[in-house]
Design a protein around this motif. Structure first.
Motif, PDB file in Angstrom:
ATOM      1  N   GLU A 134      -7.649  -0.588  29.399  1.00  0.00           N
ATOM      2  CA  GLU A 134      -6.435   0.098  29.828  1.00  0.00           C
ATOM      3  C   GLU A 134      -6.426   0.330  31.339  1.00  0.00           C
ATOM      4  N   ARG A 135      -7.545   0.772  31.883  1.00  0.00           N
ATOM      5  CA  ARG A 135      -7.639   0.988  33.336  1.00  0.00           C
ATOM      6  C   ARG A 135      -7.477  -0.330  34.092  1.00  0.00           C
ATOM      7  N   THR A 136      -8.109  -1.385  33.577  1.00  0.00           N
ATOM      8  CA  THR A 136      -7.998  -2.691  34.236  1.00  0.00           C
ATOM      9  C   THR A 136      -6.570  -3.208  34.170  1.00  0.00           C
ATOM     10  N   ALA A 137      -5.882  -2.979  33.057  1.00  0.00           N
ATOM     11  CA  ALA A 137      -4.499  -3.443  32.896  1.00  0.00           C
ATOM     12  C   ALA A 137      -3.570  -2.795  33.916  1.00  0.00           C
ATOM     13  N   ARG A 138      -3.868  -1.579  34.321  1.00  0.00           N
ATOM     14  CA  ARG A 138      -3.025  -0.906  35.320  1.00  0.00           C
ATOM     15  C   ARG A 138      -3.114  -1.574  36.685  1.00  0.00           C
ATOM     16  N   VAL A 139      -4.307  -2.064  37.038  1.00  0.00           N
ATOM     17  CA  VAL A 139      -4.477  -2.684  38.353  1.00  0.00           C
ATOM     18  C   VAL A 139      -4.410  -4.210  38.308  1.00  0.00           C
ATOM     19  N   ARG A 140      -4.610  -4.774  37.133  1.00  0.00           N
ATOM     20  CA  ARG A 140      -4.558  -6.239  36.971  1.00  0.00           C
ATOM     21  C   ARG A 140      -3.734  -6.597  35.746  1.00  0.00           C
ATOM     22  N   PRO A 141      -2.420  -6.309  35.798  1.00  0.00           N
ATOM     23  CA  PRO A 141      -1.569  -6.609  34.644  1.00  0.00           C
ATOM     24  C   PRO A 141      -1.445  -8.117  34.437  1.00  0.00           C
ATOM     25  N   GLY A 142      -0.997  -8.472  33.295  1.00  0.00           N
ATOM     26  CA  GLY A 142      -0.786  -9.875  32.985  1.00  0.00           C
ATOM     27  C   GLY A 142      -0.541 -10.033  31.501  1.00  0.00           C
ATOM     28  N   PRO A 143      -0.372 -11.268  31.062  1.00  0.00           N
ATOM     29  CA  PRO A 143      -0.119 -11.502  29.639  1.00  0.00           C
ATOM     30  C   PRO A 143      -1.207 -10.918  28.733  1.00  0.00           C
ATOM     31  N   TRP A 144      -2.450 -10.903  29.204  1.00  0.00           N
ATOM     32  CA  TRP A 144      -3.541 -10.381  28.393  1.00  0.00           C
ATOM     33  C   TRP A 144      -3.319  -8.911  28.037  1.00  0.00           C
ATOM     34  N   ALA A 145      -2.709  -8.153  28.931  1.00  0.00           N
ATOM     35  CA  ALA A 145      -2.508  -6.723  28.722  1.00  0.00           C
ATOM     36  C   ALA A 145      -1.376  -6.431  27.751  1.00  0.00           C
ATOM     37  N   GLU A 146      -0.519  -7.396  27.524  1.00  0.00           N
ATOM     38  CA  GLU A 146       0.612  -7.211  26.617  1.00  0.00           C
ATOM     39  C   GLU A 146       0.190  -7.307  25.156  1.00  0.00           C
ATOM     40  N   ASP A 147      -0.872  -8.012  24.873  1.00  0.00           N
ATOM     41  CA  ASP A 147      -1.400  -8.125  23.498  1.00  0.00           C
ATOM     42  C   ASP A 147      -2.912  -7.991  23.573  1.00  0.00           C
ATOM     43  N   ARG A 148      -3.379  -6.762  23.608  1.00  0.00           N
ATOM     44  CA  ARG A 148      -4.813  -6.523  23.786  1.00  0.00           C
ATOM     45  C   ARG A 148      -5.629  -6.926  22.577  1.00  0.00           C
ATOM     46  N   ASP A 149      -5.016  -6.946  21.393  1.00  0.00           N
ATOM     47  CA  ASP A 149      -5.749  -7.419  20.214  1.00  0.00           C
ATOM     48  C   ASP A 149      -6.106  -8.896  20.385  1.00  0.00           C
ATOM     49  N   ALA A 150      -5.140  -9.697  20.805  1.00  0.00           N
ATOM     50  CA  ALA A 150      -5.398 -11.116  21.042  1.00  0.00           C
ATOM     51  C   ALA A 150      -6.385 -11.283  22.188  1.00  0.00           C
ATOM     52  N   ALA A 151      -6.239 -10.485  23.243  1.00  0.00           N
ATOM     53  CA  ALA A 151      -7.155 -10.557  24.385  1.00  0.00           C
ATOM     54  C   ALA A 151      -8.576 -10.233  23.960  1.00  0.00           C
ATOM     55  N   PHE A 152      -8.726  -9.273  23.051  1.00  0.00           N
ATOM     56  CA  PHE A 152     -10.059  -8.925  22.554  1.00  0.00           C
ATOM     57  C   PHE A 152     -10.721 -10.129  21.900  1.00  0.00           C
ATOM     58  N   TYR A 153      -9.995 -10.839  21.050  1.00  0.00           N
ATOM     59  CA  TYR A 153     -10.597 -11.984  20.354  1.00  0.00           C
ATOM     60  C   TYR A 153     -10.887 -13.139  21.301  1.00  0.00           C
ATOM     61  N   VAL A 154     -10.039 -13.346  22.295  1.00  0.00           N
ATOM     62  CA  VAL A 154     -10.340 -14.371  23.307  1.00  0.00           C
ATOM     63  C   VAL A 154     -11.639 -14.004  24.015  1.00  0.00           C
ATOM     64  N   ALA A 155     -11.756 -12.747  24.440  1.00  0.00           N
ATOM     65  CA  ALA A 155     -12.978 -12.291  25.120  1.00  0.00           C
ATOM     66  C   ALA A 155     -14.187 -12.359  24.195  1.00  0.00           C
ATOM     67  N   LEU A 156     -14.011 -12.015  22.926  1.00  0.00           N
ATOM     68  CA  LEU A 156     -15.110 -12.050  21.963  1.00  0.00           C
ATOM     69  C   LEU A 156     -15.673 -13.456  21.809  1.00  0.00           C
ATOM     70  N   TYR A 157     -14.803 -14.427  21.599  1.00  0.00           N
ATOM     71  CA  TYR A 157     -15.281 -15.804  21.441  1.00  0.00           C
ATOM     72  C   TYR A 157     -15.847 -16.356  22.740  1.00  0.00           C
ATOM     73  N   LEU A 158     -15.261 -15.979  23.853  1.00  0.00           N
ATOM     74  CA  LEU A 158     -15.784 -16.399  25.152  1.00  0.00           C
ATOM     75  C   LEU A 158     -17.204 -15.882  25.345  1.00  0.00           C
ATOM     76  N   ARG A 159     -17.402 -14.586  25.170  1.00  0.00           N
ATOM     77  CA  ARG A 159     -18.732 -14.002  25.357  1.00  0.00           C
ATOM     78  C   ARG A 159     -19.728 -14.510  24.310  1.00  0.00           C
ATOM     79  N   ALA A 160     -19.288 -14.728  23.070  1.00  0.00           N
ATOM     80  CA  ALA A 160     -20.190 -15.235  22.034  1.00  0.00           C
ATOM     81  C   ALA A 160     -20.684 -16.637  22.382  1.00  0.00           C
ATOM     82  N   ALA A 161     -19.790 -17.499  22.839  1.00  0.00           N
ATOM     83  CA  ALA A 161     -20.194 -18.859  23.214  1.00  0.00           C
ATOM     84  C   ALA A 161     -21.138 -18.819  24.410  1.00  0.00           C
ATOM     85  N   GLN A 162     -20.834 -17.985  25.392  1.00  0.00           N
ATOM     86  CA  GLN A 162     -21.728 -17.852  26.548  1.00  0.00           C
ATOM     87  C   GLN A 162     -23.104 -17.359  26.115  1.00  0.00           C
ATOM     88  N   TYR A 163     -23.148 -16.375  25.251  1.00  0.00           N
ATOM     89  CA  TYR A 163     -24.417 -15.816  24.765  1.00  0.00           C
ATOM     90  C   TYR A 163     -25.214 -16.876  23.993  1.00  0.00           C
TER      91      TYR A 163
END
Length: 106
Positions: free
Chosen positions: A66-95
Motif C-alpha cells: 500500500e505504501r509503495t502504491a502511493r509513491v509508485r502507482p501503476g497497473p499492479w496497484a489496481e489489482d493487488r491480488d493478481a500482483a501478489f501471484y505475479v510476485a509469488l511466482y517470480l520469487r519462487a522461480a528465482q529461489y
C-alpha cells in the motif's frame, strides 16, 4: 524444478488445487513468464522483499504494498491480488534457481 524443461510435465497426481493432474515446470521458463508479467503490470520488483520466510506475503498484508502504491502507482496497484501471484511466482522461480531446489505449492 530448478532446471529447464522443454515443456511442462503433466503427472496423473491430483491435489486440492489441480484436480486430477499436477503440472511440473522448469524454473527458467516460469521465471521468464513471471518477469514478462511483472513488466506488463509494472510491478515494482525492486521494492518487493525477497528471501525471508513470508516476507512477500507480509509485504502485501501489512502495508508495504500500500505504501509503495502511493509513491509508485501503476497497473499492479489496481489489482493487488493478481500482483501478489505475479510476485509469488517470480520469487519462487528465482529461489528455485538460486538454491537449486524444486518448489511445491500446497
Amino acid at each position: 524444478m530448478p532446471f529447464a524443461l522443454e515443456e511442462e510435465i503433466v503427472l496423473p497426481v491430483g491435489t486440492a488445487y489441480s484436480g486430477e493432474q499436477t503440472a511440473v515446470a522448469g524454473a527458467p521458463r516460469v521465471l521468464d513468464l513471471a518477469e514478462r508479467l511483472a513488466g506488463a503490470v509494472k510491478l515494482p520488483v525492486d521494492a518487493i522483499p525477497a528471501g525471508e520466510n513470508l516476507a512477500l506475503t507480509l509485504w502485501f498484508l501489512e502495508g508495504g504494498a500500500e505504501r509503495t502504491a502511493r509513491v509508485r502507482p501503476g497497473p499492479w496497484a489496481e489489482d493487488r491480488d493478481a500482483a501478489f501471484y505475479v510476485a509469488l511466482y517470480l520469487r519462487a522461480a528465482q529461489y528455485s534457481l538460486r538454491y537449486a531446489c524444486p518448489m511445491t505449492y500446497s
